[in-house]
Scaffold this motif. Sequence first.
Motif, PDB file in Angstrom:
ATOM      1  N   ALA A 187     -12.560 -11.975  -3.351  1.00 34.36           N
ATOM      2  CA  ALA A 187     -12.267 -10.547  -3.431  1.00 34.36           C
ATOM      3  C   ALA A 187     -11.095 -10.213  -2.512  1.00 34.36           C
ATOM      4  N   THR A 188     -10.134  -9.453  -3.057  1.00 41.95           N
ATOM      5  CA  THR A 188      -8.989  -9.002  -2.263  1.00 41.95           C
ATOM      6  C   THR A 188      -8.718  -7.528  -2.552  1.00 41.95           C
ATOM      7  N   PRO A 189      -9.656  -6.650  -2.212  1.00 44.94           N
ATOM      8  CA  PRO A 189      -9.464  -5.224  -2.489  1.00 44.94           C
ATOM      9  C   PRO A 189      -8.234  -4.682  -1.769  1.00 44.94           C
ATOM     10  N   GLY A 190      -7.690  -3.637  -2.332  1.00 42.48           N
ATOM     11  CA  GLY A 190      -6.500  -3.010  -1.775  1.00 42.48           C
ATOM     12  C   GLY A 190      -5.690  -2.373  -2.886  1.00 42.48           C
ATOM     13  N   HIS A 191      -5.231  -3.188  -3.830  1.00 42.74           N
ATOM     14  CA  HIS A 191      -4.546  -2.649  -5.009  1.00 42.74           C
ATOM     15  C   HIS A 191      -5.541  -1.858  -5.853  1.00 42.74           C
ATOM     16  N   THR A 192      -6.720  -2.418  -6.049  1.00 45.99           N
ATOM     17  CA  THR A 192      -7.898  -1.719  -6.572  1.00 45.99           C
ATOM     18  C   THR A 192      -9.098  -2.249  -5.805  1.00 45.99           C
ATOM     19  N   ALA A 193     -10.222  -1.576  -5.940  1.00 39.98           N
ATOM     20  CA  ALA A 193     -11.423  -2.025  -5.233  1.00 39.98           C
ATOM     21  C   ALA A 193     -11.861  -3.406  -5.694  1.00 39.98           C
ATOM     22  N   GLY A 194     -11.584  -3.735  -6.964  1.00 32.71           N
ATOM     23  CA  GLY A 194     -12.044  -4.996  -7.508  1.00 32.71           C
ATOM     24  C   GLY A 194     -10.987  -6.071  -7.617  1.00 32.71           C
ATOM     25  N   SER A 195      -9.816  -5.840  -7.072  1.00 34.36           N
ATOM     26  CA  SER A 195      -8.766  -6.862  -7.138  1.00 34.36           C
ATOM     27  C   SER A 195      -9.244  -8.156  -6.498  1.00 34.36           C
ATOM     28  N   CYS A 196      -8.784  -9.274  -7.043  1.00 31.84           N
ATOM     29  CA  CYS A 196      -9.290 -10.556  -6.576  1.00 31.84           C
ATOM     30  C   CYS A 196      -8.260 -11.656  -6.794  1.00 31.84           C
ATOM     31  N   LEU A 197      -8.497 -12.788  -6.153  1.00 27.90           N
ATOM     32  CA  LEU A 197      -7.796 -14.028  -6.451  1.00 27.90           C
ATOM     33  C   LEU A 197      -8.754 -14.926  -7.218  1.00 27.90           C
TER      34      LEU A 197
ATOM     35  N   SER B 222       6.301  -9.821  -2.108  1.00 26.26           N
ATOM     36  CA  SER B 222       5.822  -8.439  -2.078  1.00 26.26           C
ATOM     37  C   SER B 222       4.313  -8.409  -2.297  1.00 26.26           C
ATOM     38  N   ILE B 223       3.762  -7.192  -2.406  1.00 25.09           N
ATOM     39  CA  ILE B 223       2.337  -6.998  -2.660  1.00 25.09           C
ATOM     40  C   ILE B 223       2.164  -5.844  -3.640  1.00 25.09           C
ATOM     41  N   GLY B 224       0.950  -5.678  -4.120  1.00 29.54           N
ATOM     42  CA  GLY B 224       0.653  -4.592  -5.037  1.00 29.54           C
ATOM     43  C   GLY B 224       0.617  -3.246  -4.334  1.00 29.54           C
ATOM     44  N   ARG B 225       0.909  -2.205  -5.083  1.00 26.76           N
ATOM     45  CA  ARG B 225       0.894  -0.856  -4.528  1.00 26.76           C
ATOM     46  C   ARG B 225      -0.537  -0.418  -4.224  1.00 26.76           C
ATOM     47  N   THR B 226      -0.654   0.550  -3.330  1.00 22.96           N
ATOM     48  CA  THR B 226      -1.990   0.964  -2.879  1.00 22.96           C
ATOM     49  C   THR B 226      -2.184   2.475  -2.980  1.00 22.96           C
ATOM     50  N   ASP B 227      -1.597   3.062  -4.034  1.00 30.49           N
ATOM     51  CA  ASP B 227      -1.691   4.521  -4.181  1.00 30.49           C
ATOM     52  C   ASP B 227      -2.455   4.941  -5.429  1.00 30.49           C
ATOM     53  N   GLY B 228      -3.164   4.031  -6.065  1.00 26.01           N
ATOM     54  CA  GLY B 228      -3.902   4.375  -7.278  1.00 26.01           C
ATOM     55  C   GLY B 228      -5.386   4.569  -7.012  1.00 26.01           C
ATOM     56  N   TYR B 229      -6.128   4.766  -8.095  1.00 21.28           N
ATOM     57  CA  TYR B 229      -7.578   4.955  -8.001  1.00 21.28           C
ATOM     58  C   TYR B 229      -8.224   3.741  -7.338  1.00 21.28           C
ATOM     59  N   SER B 230      -9.057   3.964  -6.379  1.00 20.80           N
ATOM     60  CA  SER B 230      -9.831   2.985  -5.601  1.00 20.80           C
ATOM     61  C   SER B 230      -8.960   2.081  -4.732  1.00 20.80           C
ATOM     62  N   ALA B 231      -7.659   2.369  -4.633  1.00 23.82           N
ATOM     63  CA  ALA B 231      -6.771   1.575  -3.793  1.00 23.82           C
ATOM     64  C   ALA B 231      -6.934   1.958  -2.327  1.00 23.82           C
ATOM     65  N   SER B 232      -6.509   1.060  -1.452  1.00 22.77           N
ATOM     66  CA  SER B 232      -6.635   1.316  -0.016  1.00 22.77           C
ATOM     67  C   SER B 232      -5.656   0.439   0.746  1.00 22.77           C
ATOM     68  N   GLY B 233      -4.797   1.068   1.531  1.00 22.04           N
ATOM     69  CA  GLY B 233      -3.886   0.306   2.357  1.00 22.04           C
ATOM     70  C   GLY B 233      -4.609  -0.501   3.422  1.00 22.04           C
ATOM     71  N   ALA B 234      -5.669   0.064   3.991  1.00 25.30           N
ATOM     72  CA  ALA B 234      -6.433  -0.652   5.014  1.00 25.30           C
ATOM     73  C   ALA B 234      -7.122  -1.874   4.427  1.00 25.30           C
ATOM     74  N   GLU B 235      -7.693  -1.717   3.228  1.00 27.68           N
ATOM     75  CA  GLU B 235      -8.327  -2.861   2.565  1.00 27.68           C
ATOM     76  C   GLU B 235      -7.294  -3.928   2.213  1.00 27.68           C
ATOM     77  N   MET B 236      -6.120  -3.498   1.786  1.00 27.27           N
ATOM     78  CA  MET B 236      -5.061  -4.464   1.477  1.00 27.27           C
ATOM     79  C   MET B 236      -4.694  -5.276   2.720  1.00 27.27           C
ATOM     80  N   ARG B 237      -4.597  -4.614   3.868  1.00 30.61           N
ATOM     81  CA  ARG B 237      -4.270  -5.327   5.104  1.00 30.61           C
ATOM     82  C   ARG B 237      -5.311  -6.394   5.398  1.00 30.61           C
ATOM     83  N   ARG B 238      -6.584  -6.050   5.236  1.00 29.12           N
ATOM     84  CA  ARG B 238      -7.649  -7.028   5.472  1.00 29.12           C
ATOM     85  C   ARG B 238      -7.585  -8.162   4.458  1.00 29.12           C
ATOM     86  N   SER B 239      -7.256  -7.831   3.202  1.00 22.62           N
ATOM     87  CA  SER B 239      -7.151  -8.867   2.176  1.00 22.62           C
ATOM     88  C   SER B 239      -6.003  -9.821   2.466  1.00 22.62           C
ATOM     89  N   LEU B 240      -4.873  -9.288   2.926  1.00 22.87           N
ATOM     90  CA  LEU B 240      -3.737 -10.145   3.269  1.00 22.87           C
ATOM     91  C   LEU B 240      -4.078 -11.060   4.440  1.00 22.87           C
TER      92      LEU B 240
END
Length: 203
Positions: free
Chosen positions: A126-136, A153-171
């Motif tokens: 699981a790699t939430p951030g772009h969406t809650a369910g984004s994954c590898l 680059s990385i996916g944007r984090t401004d859509g539904y269920s997206a989160s910049g903080a979650e993306m940071r943890r996923s990275l």
Amino acid sequence: MKIYEFPLGALQTNCYVLEGEDSKAVVIDPASSAEVIRFLNSKNLTLGAIILTHGHFDHFAGVPELKRRTDCEVIGTKPDEEMFKSAAKSWADFMPYMEFEPVTLDRSFSDGEEFTACGISFRVMATPGHTAGSCLLFCDDVIFAGDTIFCGSIGRTDGYSASGAEMRRSLDKIAAIEGDYRIYSGHGEPTTLLFEKENNPFM
């Protein structure tokens, strides 16, 4: 295992076709259906399963027609199930020339799961951030990354269920992966894990 890659749709979403057992194919993130069907026919392959990396419409727009034509299994990330049923939540307005049809998963997966489709084994991170369910999706020495990470680059984090903080943890999770993998992303050219660790400014 053979992997075929081609961009589809207005957003040039990378669709991947994997040759599995008994001339069955796994298709990852089909943005449309006609090109996929033509390609499978040219290779004498039968569609056995579709895997969806996350819940944005440019990654699943082709699923309803492919399901009708082949009755294949549709497998996707459980946290994004509601996005597969919602035009607004899935950003379907980015592809206004295609009528939105909801998608129902036949099987879902969550973080840490291992599953098999057409004889091909996958492991989920699981790699939430772009969406809650984004994954590898790990498959041998390959990662199918959806829109979590791209070359440089990385996916944007401004859509539904997206989160910049979650993306940071996923990275951070991705940076901690040992060894090297070839990364096939949802858009753009392939890359490798080591290259992204050394060169991606978001890492």
